[in-house]
Design a protein around this motif. Structure first.
Motif, PDB file in Angstrom:
ATOM      1  N   LYS A  30     -10.878 -10.684  18.516  1.00 38.96           N
ATOM      2  CA  LYS A  30     -11.028 -10.089  17.176  1.00 38.96           C
ATOM      3  C   LYS A  30     -10.278  -8.768  17.048  1.00 38.96           C
ATOM      4  CE  LYS A  30     -15.521 -12.232  16.493  1.00 38.96           C
ATOM      5  NZ  LYS A  30     -16.973 -12.031  16.437  1.00 38.96           N
ATOM      6  N   GLU A  31     -10.037  -8.121  18.183  1.00 41.97           N
ATOM      7  CA  GLU A  31      -9.314  -6.847  18.195  1.00 41.97           C
ATOM      8  C   GLU A  31      -8.552  -6.763  19.515  1.00 41.97           C
ATOM      9  OE1 GLU A  31     -12.876  -6.659  20.415  1.00 41.97           O
ATOM     10  OE2 GLU A  31     -12.969  -6.665  18.230  1.00 41.97           O
ATOM     11  N   SER A  48       2.617 -12.711  22.148  1.00 41.27           N
ATOM     12  CA  SER A  48       1.693 -13.028  21.059  1.00 41.27           C
ATOM     13  C   SER A  48       1.668 -11.867  20.069  1.00 41.27           C
ATOM     14  CB  SER A  48       0.281 -13.273  21.610  1.00 41.27           C
ATOM     15  OG  SER A  48      -0.637 -13.489  20.552  1.00 41.27           O
ATOM     16  N   SER A  49       1.675 -12.208  18.791  1.00 38.36           N
ATOM     17  CA  SER A  49       1.606 -11.157  17.771  1.00 38.36           C
ATOM     18  C   SER A  49       0.155 -10.769  17.482  1.00 38.36           C
ATOM     19  CB  SER A  49       2.279 -11.635  16.477  1.00 38.36           C
ATOM     20  OG  SER A  49       1.620 -12.799  15.988  1.00 38.36           O
ATOM     21  N   ILE A  50      -0.789 -11.537  17.988  1.00 37.50           N
ATOM     22  CA  ILE A  50      -2.214 -11.256  17.780  1.00 37.50           C
ATOM     23  C   ILE A  50      -2.889 -10.993  19.121  1.00 37.50           C
ATOM     24  CG2 ILE A  50      -2.348 -12.609  15.647  1.00 37.50           C
ATOM     25  CD1 ILE A  50      -3.598 -14.873  17.299  1.00 37.50           C
ATOM     26  N   ASP A 108     -14.047  -9.015  22.031  1.00 41.06           N
ATOM     27  CA  ASP A 108     -14.829 -10.040  21.338  1.00 41.06           C
ATOM     28  C   ASP A 108     -13.950 -11.249  21.052  1.00 41.06           C
ATOM     29  OD1 ASP A 108     -17.147  -8.485  21.317  1.00 41.06           O
ATOM     30  OD2 ASP A 108     -16.531  -7.468  19.468  1.00 41.06           O
ATOM     31  N   ILE A 109     -14.426 -12.420  21.451  1.00 41.00           N
ATOM     32  CA  ILE A 109     -13.640 -13.646  21.319  1.00 41.00           C
ATOM     33  C   ILE A 109     -13.845 -14.271  19.943  1.00 41.00           C
ATOM     34  CG2 ILE A 109     -13.317 -15.975  22.232  1.00 41.00           C
ATOM     35  CD1 ILE A 109     -14.183 -14.833  24.963  1.00 41.00           C
ATOM     36  N   LYS A 110     -12.742 -14.556  19.301  1.00 44.32           N
ATOM     37  CA  LYS A 110     -12.740 -15.208  17.991  1.00 44.32           C
ATOM     38  C   LYS A 110     -12.609 -16.728  18.169  1.00 44.32           C
ATOM     39  CE  LYS A 110      -9.919 -14.712  13.807  1.00 44.32           C
ATOM     40  NZ  LYS A 110      -8.783 -13.950  13.271  1.00 44.32           N
ATOM     41  N   PHE A 111     -11.790 -17.160  19.129  1.00 46.49           N
ATOM     42  CA  PHE A 111     -11.527 -18.571  19.382  1.00 46.49           C
ATOM     43  C   PHE A 111     -11.102 -18.714  20.832  1.00 46.49           C
ATOM     44  CE2 PHE A 111      -8.307 -21.908  19.843  1.00 46.49           C
ATOM     45  CZ  PHE A 111      -8.998 -23.008  19.374  1.00 46.49           C
TER      46      PHE A 111
END
Length: 195
Positions: A119-120, A149-151, A187-190
């Motif tokens: 998430k961040e 990775s851009s994220i 924090d994991i989003k996926f």
């Protein structure tokens, strides 16, 4: 031609100062290794929905036979799919006698890899770390810092013994056992687990 590859870390920042790392040459591609594979295969005929059943050397060229009996020939042979399937193909082939005494376990260490989108930005202190001997991971990489990775995203490779132990578990069970949600990495989003 460099194909867009660049050297990555030979050693990771270690959370265990007593651990001696063996420097290993590592390479990355800013758009991912799938992009690298597409670039080096330009101009080649790519067969999909085609399962190689047997490979043989015909004195001057290689021959691949499909499970439907179709044959393809070439002067070079590259086998790049997962190691267990490669060994099985070679054992079914005319090369099988040379491999009949080989044990898959003596040549191959399984690796479960977690790909996690965060998430961040991650809280890793470096773009790649060796988490220590008491961890279930052999290394962890921050893909955003690494430049692939851009994220915010992590790649986490599990140690071979842990991978073997967890191999048949569901992805959710694996995530519970490794405790990644409470690791402090972010924090994991996926997530996705590759076998």
């Amino acid at each position: 031609k460099d194909w867009g590859l660049r050297r990555w870390k030979a050693e990771f920042q270690s959370f265990d100062p007593s651990h001696q790392q063996i420097p290993t040459e590592r390479w990355i591609h800013p758009e991912g290794l799938n992009r690298f594979a597409r670039e080096i295969s330009q101009g080649l005929e790519i067969l999909t929905s085609w399962r190689a059943e047997r490979v043989s050397w015909k004195k001057t060229h290689w021959s691949l036979t499909s499970d439907q009996g179709l044959e393809v020939e070439g002067t070079s042979l590259v086998i790049s799919f997962p190691f267990p399937q490669s060994i099985e193909l070679l054992k079914r082939s005319e090369l099988g006698d040379e491999l009949s005494g080989l044990s898959l376990e003596s040549l191959y260490e399984p690796c479960l890899a977690i790909m996690a989108i965060l998430k961040e930005p991650s809280r890793l202190p470096d773009e790649g770390v060796w988490p220590g001997s008491d961890s279930c991971f052999s290394w962890i990489a921050d893909n955003q810092r690494k430049g692939v990775s851009s994220i915010p995203a992590l790649t986490l490779h599990m140690k071979p013994a842990i991978s073997k132990e967890f191999w048949a578990l569901s992805d959710e069970e694996i995530m519970q056992r490794v405790g990644l949600e409470n690791s402090g990495l972010g924090d994991i989003k996926f997530f996705q687990i590759q076998r």
